[in-house]
Design a protein around this motif. Structure first.
Motif, PDB file in Angstrom:
ATOM      1  N   TRP A  70       0.831  -1.200   0.000  1.00  0.00           N
ATOM      2  CA  TRP A  70       0.000   0.000   0.000  1.00  0.00           C
ATOM      3  C   TRP A  70       0.871   1.258   0.000  1.00  0.00           C
ATOM      4  O   TRP A  70       1.812   1.363   0.779  1.00  0.00           O
ATOM      5  CB  TRP A  70      -0.944  -0.002   1.200  1.00  0.00           C
ATOM      6  N   ASP A  71       0.528   2.196  -0.901  1.00  0.00           N
ATOM      7  CA  ASP A  71       1.244   3.469  -1.038  1.00  0.00           C
ATOM      8  C   ASP A  71       2.725   3.253  -1.352  1.00  0.00           C
ATOM      9  O   ASP A  71       3.619   3.740  -0.647  1.00  0.00           O
ATOM     10  CB  ASP A  71       1.092   4.339   0.216  1.00  0.00           C
ATOM     11  N   ASP A 342      -3.523  -5.200   2.058  1.00  0.00           N
ATOM     12  CA  ASP A 342      -4.540  -4.809   3.041  1.00  0.00           C
ATOM     13  C   ASP A 342      -4.190  -5.278   4.449  1.00  0.00           C
ATOM     14  O   ASP A 342      -4.392  -4.543   5.422  1.00  0.00           O
ATOM     15  CB  ASP A 342      -5.906  -5.375   2.642  1.00  0.00           C
ATOM     16  N   THR A 343      -3.673  -6.497   4.577  1.00  0.00           N
ATOM     17  CA  THR A 343      -3.380  -6.998   5.923  1.00  0.00           C
ATOM     18  C   THR A 343      -2.203  -6.278   6.546  1.00  0.00           C
ATOM     19  O   THR A 343      -2.061  -6.265   7.773  1.00  0.00           O
ATOM     20  CB  THR A 343      -3.075  -8.511   5.902  1.00  0.00           C
ATOM     21  N   GLU A 344      -1.349  -5.684   5.718  1.00  0.00           N
ATOM     22  CA  GLU A 344      -0.130  -5.061   6.224  1.00  0.00           C
ATOM     23  C   GLU A 344      -0.264  -3.549   6.402  1.00  0.00           C
ATOM     24  O   GLU A 344       0.715  -2.828   6.425  1.00  0.00           O
ATOM     25  CB  GLU A 344       1.024  -5.357   5.272  1.00  0.00           C
ATOM     26  N   LYS A 345      -1.485  -3.058   6.496  1.00  0.00           N
ATOM     27  CA  LYS A 345      -1.666  -1.620   6.706  1.00  0.00           C
ATOM     28  C   LYS A 345      -2.709  -1.372   7.788  1.00  0.00           C
ATOM     29  O   LYS A 345      -3.413  -2.281   8.230  1.00  0.00           O
ATOM     30  CB  LYS A 345      -2.084  -0.911   5.415  1.00  0.00           C
ATOM     31  N   ASP A 346      -2.761  -0.120   8.226  1.00  0.00           N
ATOM     32  CA  ASP A 346      -3.786   0.335   9.164  1.00  0.00           C
ATOM     33  C   ASP A 346      -3.746  -0.385  10.503  1.00  0.00           C
ATOM     34  O   ASP A 346      -4.772  -0.533  11.164  1.00  0.00           O
ATOM     35  CB  ASP A 346      -5.186   0.189   8.557  1.00  0.00           C
ATOM     36  N   ASP A 347      -2.568  -0.852  10.920  1.00  0.00           N
ATOM     37  CA  ASP A 347      -2.422  -1.489  12.225  1.00  0.00           C
ATOM     38  C   ASP A 347      -3.428  -2.613  12.439  1.00  0.00           C
ATOM     39  O   ASP A 347      -4.031  -2.750  13.499  1.00  0.00           O
ATOM     40  CB  ASP A 347      -2.564  -0.449  13.347  1.00  0.00           C
ATOM     41  N   ASN A 348      -3.631  -3.414  11.391  1.00  0.00           N
ATOM     42  CA  ASN A 348      -4.512  -4.573  11.541  1.00  0.00           C
ATOM     43  C   ASN A 348      -3.999  -5.471  12.664  1.00  0.00           C
ATOM     44  O   ASN A 348      -2.811  -5.764  12.733  1.00  0.00           O
ATOM     45  CB  ASN A 348      -4.561  -5.377  10.245  1.00  0.00           C
ATOM     46  N   TYR A 352      -3.428  -9.917  10.590  1.00  0.00           N
ATOM     47  CA  TYR A 352      -1.997  -9.672  10.450  1.00  0.00           C
ATOM     48  C   TYR A 352      -1.221 -10.780  11.150  1.00  0.00           C
ATOM     49  O   TYR A 352      -1.541 -11.153  12.278  1.00  0.00           O
ATOM     50  CB  TYR A 352      -1.674  -8.317  11.092  1.00  0.00           C
TER      51      TYR A 352
END
Length: 485
Positions: A70-71, A342-348, A352
């Motif tokens: 992501w990003d 997706d699993t590696e972002k937003d402090d899941n 994760y």
């Protein structure tokens, strides 16, 4: 008492003390420096067992690389970055690249593509404040695809055919207010192909029901409309055929398939074919199985992902690894993974697998049936790369044959692949115990010295005439055993 009797008792006590440091068949912790005093091996161990040449056992299997996170950075240079890595990835055993959404999104040069605006702008139209996409120019993308093909690597397109974003305002009579549903040359669709109006989105004169309103509810494409079907997959210059025949993509990753009915995927594949995998974010294996049966598509094995997350992280109980996964019923359709963008972002937290357990998770998916996916950020991590290369080599050679769980409890998991023909197969031993563990299991190899091809332990046991052998797992780690020369 005589002096020599005292000496005898002293020696006996030392012998008993040393014996208590070794394992037994219960899998108790062992002193990894002490092989003396444990359950006797049936045959003496050779001094230097010789590894078999894994390239001689090429089983034809390969793995896929998710070639983004992501990003991603640097912006406008991602396609060139990937082009520089393709040859190395191919040599390591990668045969497909899953690329991010390759066309212009509403966020322009900052877009990861999931806010799709123009399906035909690959970085060659100036709109949304930029000519290039976040990843680069169309010419750079075409060079990446050509480079991949030159290295026998297929390229998988990430397809978003549910939600659109970045159109112009227009009055929408079906909602009785203005919506951003106008997509033309002046409003987010500079290519002029697949122009859209409110009639192409839910609700409209054909449909009222919207099956996927989670994202951009006012601009969810209605796949029941013939015009939408024509532009997405039926026409000669449809999105599907343009991506395949003009751009050179070899297959599809369907984003958020909960946003449209399964028949859409089936019709797309019936029309253009190619490798396919769907993002059906559901941890129930039965749901994934039903979708595979209905569409013929592959699916990311979220059931196995959550089994790994729960077994290694959340509950620290490896019994979870035996729960149902798509790989058990549809191994040829199960795309297994340990991480994605997706699993590696937003402090899941519950989506994760933490860093300390990543390689154990990879050892699982790279020895079990299914088509494993490697996450770019993991492979390009210097702490992981060589270990992942080793695991990929094992997967592409020894990970064949029937699967049998030989032993499992809270902190140990032992699995056997039976091999096929002259291929010997393997035994995986995962432990989340903080001590070295040993366990006697049944192998398919009689009177053969084994070694750990992961390189995590130097313990080289020899099987007996019936195939029984005692293997070792390092503390909080894994080993992958097979035969030696």
């Amino acid at each position: 008492m005589k002096k020599h009797n005292y000496l005898f008792l002293l020696l006996l006590s030392i012998s008993l003390l040393l014996g208590s440091c070794s394992t037994d068949d219960s899998g108790d912790p062992v002193d990894p420096t002490d092989d003396v005093g444990e359950t006797p091996q049936p045959n003496p161990q050779p001094t230097e067992p010789q590894a078999i040449n894994l390239s001689s056992y090429d089983n034809g299997s390969r793995v896929m690389m998710q070639a983004f996170y992501w990003d991603v950075e640097p912006r406008f240079a991602w396609w060139d970055n990937l082009s520089s890595k393709v040859a190395d990835w191919s040599d390591a055993g990668i045969n497909r690249l899953w690329l991010p959404v390759a066309t212009k999104g509403q966020s322009g040069g900052y877009s990861m593509g999931y806010d799709v605006s123009d399906y035909y702008d690959f970085g060659n139209y100036t709109q949304h404040g930029t000519l290039e996409t976040r990843f680069g120019s169309r010419a750079e993308l075409e060079n990446l695809i050509s480079t991949a093909h030159d290295n026998n690597v297929e390229v998988i397109a990430d397809i978003v055919i549910n939600h659109n974003s970045g159109g112009g305002l227009q009055y929408n009579p079906y909602r009785d207010y203005d919506t951003y549903t106008l997509f033309d040359e002046d409003h987010g669709n500079a290519s002029g192909m697949f122009n859209r109006t409110y009639e192409d989105f839910y609700p409209n004169s054909v449909s009222e029901y919207d099956p996927g309103s989670l994202f951009y509810s006012e601009t969810n494409l209605d796949h029941h409309r013939e015009r939408v079907q024509d532009w997405l997959w039926k026409k000669d210059n449809s999105v599907a055929k343009y991506y395949k025949n003009v751009m050179g993509f070899d297959g599809w990753r369907f984003d958020y398939v909960l946003g449209f009915e399964p028949w859409v995927v089936k019709e797309w594949l019936d029309e253009v074919g190619g490798f396919s995998v769907v993002e059906l974010w559901d941890g129930r294996a039965s749901v994934l199985e039903d979708y595979v049966e209905e569409t013929g598509a592959g699916a990311f094995d979220f059931a196995t992902f959550y089994n790994l997350e729960e077994g290694l992280d959340r509950y620290e109980d490896l019994n979870n690894l035996t729960d149902a996964g798509l790989w058990q019923t549809y191994p040829e359709k199960a795309v297994t993974f340990t991480a994605n963008h997706d699993t590696e972002k937003d402090d899941n937290i519950d989506n994760y697998i933490k860093r300390s357990n990543k390689m154990k998770a990879y050892s699982f998916i790279l020895t079990h049936p299914g088509y494993p996916t490697i996450f770019y950020s993991d492979y390009e991590n210097e702490s992981f790369q060589e270990e992942l290369k080793t695991l990929i080599s094992i997967h592409n050679s020894l990970a064949v044959g029937d699967t049998e769980v030989l032993y499992v409890d809270e902190d140990e998991y032992v699995m056997k692949r039976s091999g096929t023909g002259t291929n010997p197969g393997l035994i995986l031993y995962i432990s989340i115990n903080n001590s070295t563990k040993r366990r006697t299991v049944s192998s398919n190899w009689n009177n053969v010295t084994l070694m750990d091809y992961s390189g995590n332990t130097t313990y080289n046991p020899t099987s007996d005439e019936s195939g029984m052998v005692q293997i070792e797992a390092p503390a909080n780690g894994y080993a992958i055993y097979s035969i030696t020369e």
